[in-house]
Design a protein around this motif. Structure first.
Motif, PDB file in Angstrom:
ATOM      1  N   MET A 112      -9.911  12.247   5.433  1.00  0.00           N
ATOM      2  CA  MET A 112      -9.555  10.841   5.238  1.00  0.00           C
ATOM      3  C   MET A 112      -8.140  10.594   5.752  1.00  0.00           C
ATOM      4  N   PRO A 113      -7.953   9.665   6.678  1.00  0.00           N
ATOM      5  CA  PRO A 113      -6.617   9.446   7.263  1.00  0.00           C
ATOM      6  C   PRO A 113      -5.630   8.917   6.235  1.00  0.00           C
ATOM      7  N   PRO A 114      -4.354   9.321   6.341  1.00  0.00           N
ATOM      8  CA  PRO A 114      -3.337   8.852   5.390  1.00  0.00           C
ATOM      9  C   PRO A 114      -3.209   7.335   5.336  1.00  0.00           C
ATOM     10  N   ILE A 115      -3.454   6.660   6.469  1.00  0.00           N
ATOM     11  CA  ILE A 115      -3.319   5.202   6.488  1.00  0.00           C
ATOM     12  C   ILE A 115      -4.308   4.562   5.516  1.00  0.00           C
ATOM     13  N   ALA A 116      -5.491   5.178   5.344  1.00  0.00           N
ATOM     14  CA  ALA A 116      -6.468   4.639   4.399  1.00  0.00           C
ATOM     15  C   ALA A 116      -5.958   4.777   2.965  1.00  0.00           C
ATOM     16  N   TRP A 117      -5.330   5.930   2.663  1.00  0.00           N
ATOM     17  CA  TRP A 117      -4.756   6.109   1.331  1.00  0.00           C
ATOM     18  C   TRP A 117      -3.613   5.128   1.087  1.00  0.00           C
ATOM     19  N   ILE A 118      -2.841   4.837   2.127  1.00  0.00           N
ATOM     20  CA  ILE A 118      -1.737   3.881   1.979  1.00  0.00           C
ATOM     21  C   ILE A 118      -2.269   2.502   1.611  1.00  0.00           C
ATOM     22  N   ILE A 119      -3.318   2.067   2.305  1.00  0.00           N
ATOM     23  CA  ILE A 119      -3.902   0.753   2.017  1.00  0.00           C
ATOM     24  C   ILE A 119      -4.439   0.705   0.591  1.00  0.00           C
ATOM     25  N   LEU A 120      -5.156   1.758   0.203  1.00  0.00           N
ATOM     26  CA  LEU A 120      -5.700   1.794  -1.152  1.00  0.00           C
ATOM     27  C   LEU A 120      -4.585   1.819  -2.203  1.00  0.00           C
ATOM     28  N   SER A 121      -3.539   2.596  -1.956  1.00  0.00           N
ATOM     29  CA  SER A 121      -2.447   2.674  -2.929  1.00  0.00           C
ATOM     30  C   SER A 121      -1.713   1.346  -3.043  1.00  0.00           C
ATOM     31  N   MET A 122      -1.619   0.596  -1.944  1.00  0.00           N
ATOM     32  CA  MET A 122      -0.992  -0.733  -1.998  1.00  0.00           C
ATOM     33  C   MET A 122      -1.828  -1.678  -2.860  1.00  0.00           C
ATOM     34  N   ILE A 123      -3.161  -1.547  -2.767  1.00  0.00           N
ATOM     35  CA  ILE A 123      -4.041  -2.389  -3.581  1.00  0.00           C
ATOM     36  C   ILE A 123      -3.942  -1.999  -5.060  1.00  0.00           C
ATOM     37  N   TRP A 124      -3.884  -0.686  -5.304  1.00  0.00           N
ATOM     38  CA  TRP A 124      -3.895  -0.204  -6.690  1.00  0.00           C
ATOM     39  C   TRP A 124      -2.536  -0.329  -7.375  1.00  0.00           C
ATOM     40  N   PHE A 125      -1.454   0.014  -6.644  1.00  0.00           N
ATOM     41  CA  PHE A 125      -0.131   0.116  -7.271  1.00  0.00           C
ATOM     42  C   PHE A 125       0.884  -0.899  -6.755  1.00  0.00           C
ATOM     43  N   GLY A 126       0.519  -1.668  -5.724  1.00  0.00           N
ATOM     44  CA  GLY A 126       1.470  -2.617  -5.169  1.00  0.00           C
ATOM     45  C   GLY A 126       2.508  -1.922  -4.300  1.00  0.00           C
ATOM     46  N   MET A 127       3.549  -2.662  -3.912  1.00  0.00           N
ATOM     47  CA  MET A 127       4.615  -2.112  -3.077  1.00  0.00           C
ATOM     48  C   MET A 127       5.655  -1.469  -3.992  1.00  0.00           C
ATOM     49  N   SER A 128       5.457  -0.175  -4.267  1.00  0.00           N
ATOM     50  CA  SER A 128       6.321   0.513  -5.220  1.00  0.00           C
ATOM     51  C   SER A 128       6.435   1.981  -4.851  1.00  0.00           C
ATOM     52  N   ASP A 129       7.307   2.704  -5.579  1.00  0.00           N
ATOM     53  CA  ASP A 129       7.433   4.147  -5.390  1.00  0.00           C
ATOM     54  C   ASP A 129       6.117   4.856  -5.677  1.00  0.00           C
ATOM     55  N   THR A 130       5.383   4.347  -6.649  1.00  0.00           N
ATOM     56  CA  THR A 130       4.127   4.987  -7.042  1.00  0.00           C
ATOM     57  C   THR A 130       3.141   5.038  -5.883  1.00  0.00           C
TER      58      THR A 130
END
Length: 260
Positions: A112-130
């Motif tokens: 799974m490409p890192p860019i996909a995880w980035i998009i998902l993490s933005m949806i789940w955690f917003g624009m944050s350190d998390t």
């Protein structure tokens, strides 16, 4: 404590042996300058200009804050990956069924490409350190897990039986039989995960935060400021080299003295 003292004593000799690595860096800079002369300032600025921009950036407080923030995110994520990946991978390696069940999962995670995880993490955690830390951990975890798994699965039973025949203590079995073998698998995976963490943290910051080196790269991109962009790249590469060759490599040499 004794191992730490030995590591510190070996640092001067290790630094002296680093001329080969430095020569490769100077060669890379020479190729960089050659490419600049071939393609021009817009495509690839001269090394001198990038290093001047780098010096000027270091005079600004915001740059130091961005570097510290990015460094903190990358190192924290890497420590989490090394800790959990090593322990869980070794535990999984003790059981054949667990090893067989986790291999396809790790293949999926690695594919799974890192860019996909980035998009998902933005949806789940917003624009944050998390979101940044989550992306690094989930993308780098399989690398360490597989290294620990393979190291555990390939322990030499004959060597273990020979040590037991000499009535070796549990501590000696751990330090002289198990650990050297596991370390030969774990350390390369740690280094790979470190490089992965450094790459992903910049990508994640560029897309999901408004601070850090990645965010500064995003600003340089919008302004077509190639000089600043390369200066920021030099910062990240230099930080990675410092961590790997001044911190991890001396530890590796100390632990692997048994190979000599």
């Amino acid at each position: 404590m004794k191992a730490l003292i030995n590591i510190m004593r070996g640092v001067p000799r290790y630094l002296w042996s680093g001329w080969g690595a430095l020569s490769s860096i100077f060669l890379l800079i020479a190729l960089w300058d050659y490419a600049h002369q071939s393609y021009g300032q817009l495509v690839l600025p001269a090394p001198k200009d990038s290093f001047i921009a780098l010096w000027q950036m270091f005079q600004q407080g915001d740059t130091w804050q961005d570097i510290q923030l990015t460094f903190k995110r990358a190192i924290l994520s890497w420590v989490i990956v090394v800790g959990f990946g090593s322990v869980i991978g070794m535990v999984a390696g003790l059981f054949v069924t667990t090893s067989m069940m986790t291999r396809p999962l790790m293949t999926i995670f690695m594919g799974m490409p890192p860019i996909a995880w980035i998009i998902l993490s933005m949806i789940w955690f917003g624009m944050s350190d998390t979101s940044v830390i989550f992306t690094i951990v989930v993308a780098a975890f399989p690398l360490v897990f597989i290294g620990a798994l393979q190291g555990t699965r390939t322990l030499d039973n004959d060597l273990r039986e020979m040590a037991q025949s000499f009535n070796a203590s549990r501590w000696m079995m751990l330090t002289d039989v198990y650990f050297p073998h596991l370390f030969s698998y774990l350390f390369p995976s740690w280094i790979t995960a470190l490089g992965q963490s450094w790459k992903i943290v910049v990508m994640a910051e560029l897309l999901s935060t408004n601070n850090g080196v990645g965010a500064a790269l995003a600003v340089a991109r919008t302004q077509l400021d190639t000089v600043t962009a390369l200066a920021l790249v030099v910062i990240m590469v230099g930080s990675l080299l410092v961590v790997e060759y001044l911190l991890l490599e001396p530890i590796k040499r100390e632990v692997e003295q048994w190979r000599k």
